[in-house]
Design an enzyme around this catalytic site. Structure first.
Site, PDB file in Angstrom:
ATOM      1  N   ASP A 103      77.662  40.992  55.748  1.00 42.94           N
ATOM      2  CA  ASP A 103      78.672  41.571  55.078  1.00 42.94           C
ATOM      3  C   ASP A 103      78.973  41.280  53.816  1.00 42.94           C
ATOM      4  O   ASP A 103      79.267  40.131  53.488  1.00 42.94           O
ATOM      5  CB  ASP A 103      80.012  41.553  55.777  1.00 42.94           C
ATOM      6  CG  ASP A 103      79.751  42.185  57.308  1.00 42.94           C
ATOM      7  OD1 ASP A 103      79.022  43.215  57.427  1.00 42.94           O
ATOM      8  OD2 ASP A 103      80.812  42.129  58.145  1.00 42.94           O
ATOM      9  N   ASP A 135      77.337  37.121  62.256  1.00 39.79           N
ATOM     10  CA  ASP A 135      77.030  37.551  60.757  1.00 39.79           C
ATOM     11  C   ASP A 135      77.110  36.600  59.751  1.00 39.79           C
ATOM     12  O   ASP A 135      77.706  35.416  60.037  1.00 39.79           O
ATOM     13  CB  ASP A 135      77.620  38.972  60.655  1.00 39.79           C
ATOM     14  CG  ASP A 135      79.137  38.787  60.296  1.00 39.79           C
ATOM     15  OD1 ASP A 135      79.615  37.733  60.661  1.00 39.79           O
ATOM     16  OD2 ASP A 135      79.814  39.662  60.377  1.00 39.79           O
ATOM     17  N   ASP A 195      79.398  36.530  56.396  1.00 36.95           N
ATOM     18  CA  ASP A 195      80.231  37.257  55.364  1.00 36.95           C
ATOM     19  C   ASP A 195      80.284  36.799  53.926  1.00 36.95           C
ATOM     20  O   ASP A 195      80.392  35.307  53.954  1.00 36.95           O
ATOM     21  CB  ASP A 195      81.821  37.242  56.036  1.00 36.95           C
ATOM     22  CG  ASP A 195      81.687  37.584  57.514  1.00 36.95           C
ATOM     23  OD1 ASP A 195      81.582  38.787  57.673  1.00 36.95           O
ATOM     24  OD2 ASP A 195      81.729  36.674  58.197  1.00 36.95           O
TER      25      ASP A 195
HETATM   26  N1  DCT Z   1      88.065  40.772  58.824  1.00 35.84           N
HETATM   27  C1  DCT Z   1      88.975  41.286  57.939  1.00 35.84           C
HETATM   28  N2  DCT Z   1      88.890  42.634  57.961  1.00 35.84           N
HETATM   29  C2  DCT Z   1      87.893  43.337  58.434  1.00 35.84           C
HETATM   30  C3  DCT Z   1      86.760  42.472  59.104  1.00 35.84           C
HETATM   31  C4  DCT Z   1      87.014  41.032  59.359  1.00 35.84           C
HETATM   32  O1  DCT Z   1      89.969  40.964  57.528  1.00 35.84           O
HETATM   33  N3  DCT Z   1      87.737  44.598  58.630  1.00 35.84           N
HETATM   34  C5  DCT Z   1      88.139  39.097  58.823  1.00 35.84           C
HETATM   35  C6  DCT Z   1      88.571  38.539  59.944  1.00 35.84           C
HETATM   36  C7  DCT Z   1      87.592  37.329  60.274  1.00 35.84           C
HETATM   37  C8  DCT Z   1      86.614  37.450  59.189  1.00 35.84           C
HETATM   38  O2  DCT Z   1      87.053  38.465  58.301  1.00 35.84           O
HETATM   39  C9  DCT Z   1      85.070  37.397  59.433  1.00 35.84           C
HETATM   40  O3  DCT Z   1      84.853  38.387  60.433  1.00 35.84           O
HETATM   41  P1  DCT Z   1      83.906  37.970  61.519  1.00 35.84           P
HETATM   42  O4  DCT Z   1      82.471  38.216  60.944  1.00 35.84           O
HETATM   43  O5  DCT Z   1      83.785  39.236  62.667  1.00 35.84           O
HETATM   44  O6  DCT Z   1      84.265  36.938  62.282  1.00 35.84           O
HETATM   45  P2  DCT Z   1      83.807  35.425  62.001  1.00 35.84           P
HETATM   46  O7  DCT Z   1      85.113  34.506  62.381  1.00 35.84           O
HETATM   47  O8  DCT Z   1      83.006  35.229  60.861  1.00 35.84           O
HETATM   48  O9  DCT Z   1      82.984  35.158  63.404  1.00 35.84           O
HETATM   49  P3  DCT Z   1      81.447  35.267  63.654  1.00 35.84           P
HETATM   50  O10 DCT Z   1      81.060  33.911  63.790  1.00 35.84           O
HETATM   51  O11 DCT Z   1      81.400  36.135  64.971  1.00 35.84           O
HETATM   52  O12 DCT Z   1      80.941  36.147  62.603  1.00 35.84           O
HETATM   53 MG    MG Z   2      81.294  36.496  60.428  1.00 36.83          MG
END
Ligand code: DCT
Ligand code: MG
Length: 513
Positions: free
Chosen positions: A437, A342, A344
């Site tokens: 997100d 995703d 963020d």
């Molecule tokens: N995070 C957080 N609280 C949440 C969800 C996520 O603090 N409720 C943090 C942890 C890692 C970061 O945000 C991003 O989450 P992901 O998108 O799940 O992980 P990513 O490292 O970006 O991995 P991906 O490449 O799979 O998106």
């Molecule tokens: Mg991510």
């Protein structure tokens, strides 16, 4: 300062304890008179130190609670030679060279053997690691000392250059299987081990290479041994072939489906996504319906180029309503990853209060533009002055939106004489569904939110664990609270947060733990 003060505090407490339980130190027969051991509490904690001292005494070793003149062997855990020296200098014990400075692995070997083992090179704390792997590139040897590796990933700089992928992939399969079984302890054991091996500057080729490293429990060592000997792990292979694991893996690949839903579907006898889709009576949430609808797009990873394109869309929409807003890409892409599941984003704007309408306005604009495929806005549940959450994996309280956006993709240039094929072209889907997100943070919490949302998850977990256990502070995505001083520590940048915690700054691309 803390380093010097901690053992003194401990010895007072310990003395009190010993008065009530005299056999803890005195009542065992001493079998080995030649050496007198002192175990450092630093990075070990009171409970573990007490346990280890008692264990050694039961086995006939002489162990001193205080650093007395009779001590000959000093044992340290997760501490480098220089850190131990630094601590010793603060103890005013005179000539330091009379001590043998040893890693905990020497102590463990003694306990296993039931007698003192030679304090060979591999156990000694030295300025340089004396036993680097044969495969270690020369240039990387001097910076690596096994006993120097912290158990906390926030004290390790981990880039995306993983020399031990064949081990860490197997660990992550094991961890995921334990996650599906909701066995958090074993899941974390493998995730922590994976994180340590991702940090190593060389590929592990023999068991000796992992000696002295933290987080190498029995299960982990067994798996490493198997991979070294056979090239792969039969246990990880068994997991990949396991029916339950295979079903959970498929189910959780759908947006909106977690372990709980997978468990329910599995118990109903469902095994594949085809079976789930075929069961028309099954109630799906709005999120899961979107997950199935855009499944193919969402399982294919998001590229960096796609993340940059979406970033422009987000910035444009946000700045339509708040030209002074700060929009930052976080998550894996901020850590330098080239693909993600995703994208963020963190959004903030200067001023005392965040604009609760901003997210709604942005989403409405995308609806009008036909770019919004799905969205779920969660309102902020943050309460002013609330203490940070102690739960390491708790969701934060920011206003946020889990969305699926339509990203139009540049069509490959057709030949200009292709006009007769207009009909076909209209049929071609020229967009991709992308998971996004969006997180809205008040300006004064932005730095904390940035550290939290940059991840990696393991890095964030360890930062919070470090704050709790080493600093008596509580950290979450909103704030840092000092429990001793009973104050919130303000931070305007990530650097300030690391400084509050007494940690060296770790760049985002070094947080791939
Ligand atoms: N995070 C957080 N609280 C949440 C969800 C996520 O603090 N409720 C943090 C942890 C890692 C970061 O945000 C991003 O989450 P992901 O998108 O799940 O992980 P990513 O490292 O970006 O991995 P991906 O490449 O799979 O998106
Ligand atoms: Mg991510």
């Amino acid at each position: 300062m803390d380093r010097i003060r901690a053992p003194a505090v401990f010895s007072q407490r310990k003395r009190k304890k010993e008065m009530h339980s005299p056999n803890l130190s005195c009542n065992y027969e001493i079998k080995f008179n030649k050496l007198v051991i002192f175990i450092m509490q630093r990075k070990m904690g009171v409970t573990r130190r007490t346990f280890l001292m008692d264990l050694a005494r039961r086995k006939g070793f002489r162990v001193e609670t205080e650093l007395s003149d009779s001590v000959t062997h000093i044992v340290a855990e997760n501490s480098s030679y220089l850190e131990v020296l630094d601590w010793l200098r603060g103890q005013a014990v005179g000539d330091i060279s009379r001590f043998e400075l040893l890693d905990i692995s020497w102590f463990t070997a003694c306990m296993e053997a039931g007698r003192p083992v030679d304090s060979e090179m591999k156990y000694r704390l030295m300025e340089r690691d004396g036993s680097p792997s044969l495969n270690t590139p020369e240039s990387e040897v001097p910076s690596f000392i096994a006993s120097n590796v912290s158990q906390y990933s926030c004290q390790r700089k981990t880039t995306l250059n993983n020399h031990n992928k064949k081990f860490t992939d197997a660990f992550e399969i094991m961890a995921e299987n334990y996650e599906f079984k909701e066995n958090e302890v074993f899941c974390l054991e493998f995730l922590r081990a994976a994180s340590v091996l991702k940090f190593l500057p060389f590929p592990v080729t023999r068991m000796k290479d992992i000696q002295g490293l933290p987080c190498m429990g029995v299960q982990v060592r067994d798996l490493i041994e198997e991979i070294i000997e056979d090239g792969e792990s039969s246990r990880a292979r068994d997991v990949l072939n396991d029916e339950r694991y295979k079903s959970f893996k498929q189910f959780t690949s759908v947006f909106g489906v977690g372990v709980k839903t997978s468990e329910k579907w599995y118990r109903m006898g469902l095994r594949t996504l085809e079976e789930v889709k075929a069961l028309k009576t099954l109630k799906l949430s709005k999120m899961q319906k979107a997950g199935f609808l855009y499944y193919e797009d969402l399982v294919s990873c998001v590229s960096k180029a796609e993340a940059d394109a979406v970033s422009l869309i987000v910035k444009k929409a946000v700045c339509t309503f708040r030209p002074d807003a700060l929009v930052t890409i976080t998550g894996g892409f901020r850590r330098g990853k080239k693909i993600g599941h995703d994208i963020d984003f963190l959004i903030t704007s200067p001023g005392p209060r965040e604009d609760a309408e901003l997210l709604h306005k942005v989403v409405d604009l995308w609806k009008k533009q036909g770019l919004l495929l799905y969205c779920d806005i969660i309102e902020s549940t943050f309460v002013k002055e609330q203490l940070p959450s102690r739960q390491v994996d708790a969701m934060d309280n920011f206003q946020k939106c889990f969305a699926i956006l339509k990203l139009y993709q540049p069509r490959a240039e057709n030949n200009s004489d292709n006009t007769s094929k207009n009909f076909d072209v209209a049929e071609v889907k020229d967009w991709k569904a992308i998971r996004v997100d969006l997180v809205i943070t008040p300006f004064e919490q932005y730095a904390y939110a940035l550290v939290g949302w940059t991840g990696s998850r393991q890095f964030g977990r360890d930062l919070r664990r470090y704050a709790t256990h080493e600093k008596k502070m509580i950290l979450d995505n909103h704030a840092l609270y000092d429990r001793r001083k009973k104050v919130f520590l303000k931070a305007g940048s990530e650097e300030e947060i690391f400084a509050h915690l007494g940690l060296d700054y770790v760049e985002p691309w070094e947080r791939n733990a």
